[in-house]
Design a protein around this motif. Structure first.
Motif, PDB file in Angstrom:
ATOM      1  N   THR A  36       0.783  -1.298  -0.027  1.00 28.72           N
ATOM      2  CA  THR A  36      -0.158  -0.073  -0.055  1.00 28.72           C
ATOM      3  C   THR A  36       0.746   1.141   0.017  1.00 28.72           C
ATOM      4  OG1 THR A  36      -1.594  -1.318   1.283  1.00 28.72           O
ATOM      5  CG2 THR A  36      -2.008   1.061   1.272  1.00 28.72           C
ATOM      6  N   ASP A  53     -10.646   2.493  -3.204  1.00 27.36           N
ATOM      7  CA  ASP A  53      -9.978   1.131  -2.898  1.00 27.36           C
ATOM      8  C   ASP A  53     -10.735  -0.138  -3.691  1.00 27.36           C
ATOM      9  OD1 ASP A  53      -8.508  -0.259   0.099  1.00 27.36           O
ATOM     10  OD2 ASP A  53      -8.460  -0.886  -1.992  1.00 27.36           O
ATOM     11  N   CYS A  56     -11.145  -3.915  -1.483  1.00 23.61           N
ATOM     12  CA  CYS A  56     -10.557  -3.307  -0.192  1.00 23.61           C
ATOM     13  C   CYS A  56     -10.532  -4.489   0.797  1.00 23.61           C
ATOM     14  CB  CYS A  56     -11.452  -2.147   0.452  1.00 23.61           C
ATOM     15  SG  CYS A  56     -13.203  -2.578   0.596  1.00 23.61           S
ATOM     16  N   GLY A  59     -10.090  -4.093   4.761  1.00 21.91           N
ATOM     17  CA  GLY A  59      -9.612  -2.497   4.972  1.00 21.91           C
ATOM     18  C   GLY A  59      -8.242  -2.572   5.534  1.00 21.91           C
ATOM     19  N   SER A  61      -5.464  -1.855   3.589  1.00 20.69           N
ATOM     20  CA  SER A  61      -4.982  -0.914   2.931  1.00 20.69           C
ATOM     21  C   SER A  61      -5.635   0.451   3.258  1.00 20.69           C
ATOM     22  CB  SER A  61      -4.758  -1.143   1.480  1.00 20.69           C
ATOM     23  OG  SER A  61      -6.155  -1.674   0.941  1.00 20.69           O
ATOM     24  N   GLY A  62      -7.042   0.433   3.482  1.00 23.30           N
ATOM     25  CA  GLY A  62      -7.677   1.425   3.545  1.00 23.30           C
ATOM     26  C   GLY A  62      -7.458   2.329   4.971  1.00 23.30           C
ATOM     27  N   TRP A  78     -11.766   7.465   1.813  1.00 21.95           N
ATOM     28  CA  TRP A  78     -11.401   6.463   0.858  1.00 21.95           C
ATOM     29  C   TRP A  78     -12.998   5.702   0.694  1.00 21.95           C
ATOM     30  CZ3 TRP A  78     -12.108   1.371   2.564  1.00 21.95           C
ATOM     31  CH2 TRP A  78     -11.728   1.044   4.171  1.00 21.95           C
ATOM     32  N   GLY A  80     -14.483   1.782  -0.393  1.00 24.14           N
ATOM     33  CA  GLY A  80     -13.868   0.573  -0.890  1.00 24.14           C
ATOM     34  C   GLY A  80     -14.973  -0.147  -1.437  1.00 24.14           C
ATOM     35  N   ASP A  82     -15.814  -4.471  -2.461  1.00 27.01           N
ATOM     36  CA  ASP A  82     -15.322  -5.619  -2.304  1.00 27.01           C
ATOM     37  C   ASP A  82     -16.352  -7.017  -2.575  1.00 27.01           C
ATOM     38  OD1 ASP A  82     -12.590  -7.183  -1.435  1.00 27.01           O
ATOM     39  OD2 ASP A  82     -14.090  -8.395  -0.568  1.00 27.01           O
ATOM     40  N   SER A 121      -5.624  -0.319  -5.600  1.00 26.03           N
ATOM     41  CA  SER A 121      -5.984  -1.720  -5.625  1.00 26.03           C
ATOM     42  C   SER A 121      -4.798  -2.657  -5.156  1.00 26.03           C
ATOM     43  CB  SER A 121      -6.361  -2.198  -6.923  1.00 26.03           C
ATOM     44  OG  SER A 121      -6.947  -3.417  -6.889  1.00 26.03           O
TER      45      SER A 121
END
Lengths: 282, 127
Positions: A36, A53, A56, A59, A61-62, A78, A80, A82, A121
């Motif tokens: 990230t 994201d 994601c 989370g 990386s979030g 952000w 995300g 998924d 991503s």
């Protein structure tokens, strides 16, 4: 070790048990965190931005995006997406600051044009290379994803996607889908030719209205970095000529003979004398 | 899901993309919650030109908030007026849609929202 993408679908593989294992593993946390940070380096964001994201998950990386200090251009807001409810559940438990969406990125990106400053991503888009059902193909899913991503990024916005390609074919498939959608694309490989190779797809969505020298474009950012292959199909190259077989040559004669034979005509068999220069009798 | 996100979200159905009525999505049976988020003035200034003010007015009225002014504040106004900044921050970043449905104005498709997460998975015939 086999790839999870080969055995199961993304939302099936990441069930509750797997989601918990994935998120609590310190090894995975460290790898995801470093990827990230690397992606953020490539994005080079100067001010707090709205980031998408993709994939994601829980989370991981979030959280890093939300924690970027103001000196480094953060903190970022952000959103995300998924496909796995279990992973999103873990994200809820960890009380992440970003907004979460249960969505399939292969179906598109449902935001209005120019929404995001950037997109990130980590370890997600290789899942698009699988045919989920007989109704869609990987190419369709990739096309829909990159098309949606291109449209939802602001002009001049950047996207960095770290992914795990199974082979060169997948790398090509993903890169060409991105370029077809209109992105300027480049591929960066960290630790190439090792087991730990990390592949980053770096994309720019069109030209920004304010272009400062050449670095408005992602090719400017990666110019000084090593190990970067720039694939830029936005410049039109010279298209190759008609064909490579010269008229009158032996290959051309043989090709013509095959054509006639296919038509059903009587053709003399080919020998070492075919197309040979004859001795001029007169 | 923050109100900010609702200002950018459109219907995911393929045939709705060309129509401008697929944005914004209309909340139905909405349950809201309030969060405490640190004010990020730089971010709000960054986002201000991108906000669709008309849509924001529609959405906030649908959710039962007092009517917003007709025209958006300018960047200078936002930077000068602390209270305006706080109010905008509170509306966009601290108001969360936790439960309910989001309805598309064109196709009528309803997206369920559970625990703040909207379900945007579409059956294949709608993609």
């Amino acid at each position: 070790m086999s790839r999870p993408e080969d055995t199961l679908l993304a939302d099936v593989h990441y069930d509750d048990v797997e989601a918990r294992k994935y998120t609590t593993s310190s090894r995975i946390q460290n790898i995801q965190a470093s990827m990230t940070r690397r992606a953020l380096e490539l994005l080079d964001l100067k001010t707090p931005s709205l980031i998408l994201d993709v994939g994601c998950g829980s989370g991981l990386s979030g959280e890093i995006l939300s924690d970027i200090p103001p000196e480094e251009g953060g903190p970022h807001v952000w959103i995300g997406m998924d496909i796995s409810p279990s992973m999103l559940d873990v994200a809820l438990q960890r009380d992440v600051e970003g907004d979460l969406f249960l969505a399939d990125i292969g179906q598109g990106v449902p935001f209005r044009a120019g929404t995001f400053d950037a997109a990130i991503s980590i370890s997600a888009i290789q899942w698009l290379c699988n045919a989920e059902s007989s109704e869609t193909s990987p190419q369709q899913r990739l096309a829909r994803f990159f098309g949606g991503l291109y449209q939802s990024l602001k002009r001049g916005g950047r996207a960095v996607c770290q992914f795990y390609p199974k082979n060169d074919v997948q790398k090509q498939m993903i890169t060409s889908a991105a370029v077809k959608a209109g992105f300027g694309a480049g591929m960066l490989e960290d630790d190439p030719d090792t087991k730990n190779v990390k592949v980053y797809l770096v994309l720019t969505a069109g030209q920004s209205a304010v272009a400062n020298t050449r670095s408005g474009d992602i090719t400017g950012v990666v110019e000084n970095m090593e190990g970067v292959d720039v694939v830029d199909n936005r410049r039109t190259g010279k298209s190759s000529g008609k064909g490579e077989i010269k008229k009158g040559s032996k290959q051309w004669i043989i090709k013509k003979k095959e054509q006639m034979e296919r038509k059903g005509k009587v053709v003399k068999s080919t020998s070492k004398y075919t197309g040979r220069k004859r001795r001029i009798a007169f | 899901m923050k109100l900010l996100t609702l200002n950018f979200l459109t219907c995911a159905v393929k045939s709705c993309k060309s129509s401008s009525d697929s944005f914004p999505l209309h909340p139905k049976d909405a349950e809201l919650a309030s969060d405490d988020v640190e004010v990020n003035p730089e971010l709000l200034v960054n986002l201000l030109p991108r906000l669709d003010w008309k849509a924001l007015k529609t959405t906030s009225t649908e959710l039962g908030f007092p009517q917003l002014p007709d025209s958006p504040p300018t960047v200078e106004e936002l930077q000068a007026d602390e209270k305006l900044l706080r109010d905008l921050h509170s509306l966009l970043m601290e108001t969360n849609l936790m439960e309910g449905k989001l309805v598309c104005g064109v196709c009528g498709h309803e997206y369920a929202v559970r625990e703040g997460i909207p379900n945007f998975l579409l059956p294949s015939h709608l993609v």
